[in-house]
Design an enzyme around this catalytic site. Structure first.
Site, PDB file in Angstrom:
ATOM      1  N   ILE A   1     -44.256 -18.826 -33.146  1.00  9.34           N
ATOM      2  CA  ILE A   1     -45.064 -19.852 -32.790  1.00  9.34           C
ATOM      3  C   ILE A   1     -44.452 -21.345 -33.067  1.00  9.34           C
ATOM      4  CG2 ILE A   1     -46.587 -19.808 -34.675  1.00  9.34           C
ATOM      5  CD1 ILE A   1     -48.897 -20.610 -32.733  1.00  9.34           C
ATOM      6  N   CYS A   2     -44.709 -22.251 -32.464  1.00  4.94           N
ATOM      7  CA  CYS A   2     -44.354 -23.786 -32.601  1.00  4.94           C
ATOM      8  C   CYS A   2     -42.873 -23.873 -32.709  1.00  4.94           C
ATOM      9  CB  CYS A   2     -44.870 -24.095 -33.914  1.00  4.94           C
ATOM     10  SG  CYS A   2     -44.933 -25.886 -34.433  1.00  4.94           S
ATOM     11  N   ALA A   3     -42.383 -24.233 -33.891  1.00  3.56           N
ATOM     12  CA  ALA A   3     -40.676 -24.489 -33.979  1.00  3.56           C
ATOM     13  C   ALA A   3     -40.123 -23.061 -34.282  1.00  3.56           C
ATOM     14  CB  ALA A   3     -40.406 -25.345 -34.842  1.00  3.56           C
TER      15      ALA A   3
END
Length: 176
Positions: A96-98
């Site tokens: 998730i995210c980066a």
């Protein structure tokens, strides 16, 4: 999988919701200490150090984002090896995210539909970026960021225990 600088919402939402779904979740430190330091000053005590875990027994590996947590995960040779092994064995790999950049750096996102934090989209080559809260493509599950952590966690529950269990947990927490 927790490394110093992890995004607390992304990591702990997954742990909380999967445990509510009665899915065993082991928190693993990618550092030399059981205490891992979150990006916003929340320290979490993990159950295991990376070297103590037999990953053969696991069905999924989850990488939360955050900085420098994502960089620290990417720099950990063991984490990269386990992610690659899981992917090749058809086990679930979630980020998730980066953190999808870790998967991209391993070359496993080419041709896959994924989502990630907007500022790292340019670091992911060859994937189709959906910009959805959470995206599943085969055994790859990705989430966009902290604000989509519940969507992401529910996709993980769906993958491991089915849509009925994901709906049950969503209803239990009053998630619309």
């Amino acid at each position: 999988m927790l490394a110093d600088g992890f995004e607390e919402i992304e990591a702990l939402t997954v742990v909380d919701l999967l445990r509510r779904a009665q899915i065993y979740v082991g928190t693993v430190s990618a550092t030399d200490e059981y205490i891992v330091h979150g990006a916003h000053g929340i320290n979490v005590q993990t159950e295991d150090l990376f070297e103590e875990v037999n990953f053969v027994e696991s069905d999924m590996i989850v990488l939360p984002g955050g900085m420098p947590g994502t960089t620290n995960l990417n720099d950990h040779a063991g984490v990269r090896r386990v992610v690659k092994d899981f992917y090749e064995e058809g086990k679930y790999v979630a980020a998730i995210c980066a953190a999808p950049t870790v998967l991209a750096n391993l070359g496993i996102l080419k041709g896959k539909r994924i989502t990630c934090f907007p500022t790292v989209e340019n670091q992911i080559q060859g994937a189709v970026i959906t910009r959805m809260p959470a995206t599943v493509d085969g055994n790859i599950i990705t989430g966009r960021g902290a604000g989509t952590a519940i969507d992401f966690a529910l996709k993980l529950i769906d993958a491991l225990s089915g849509p009925d269990k994901a709906r049950e947990i969503a209803e239990a927490i009053l998630y619309q």
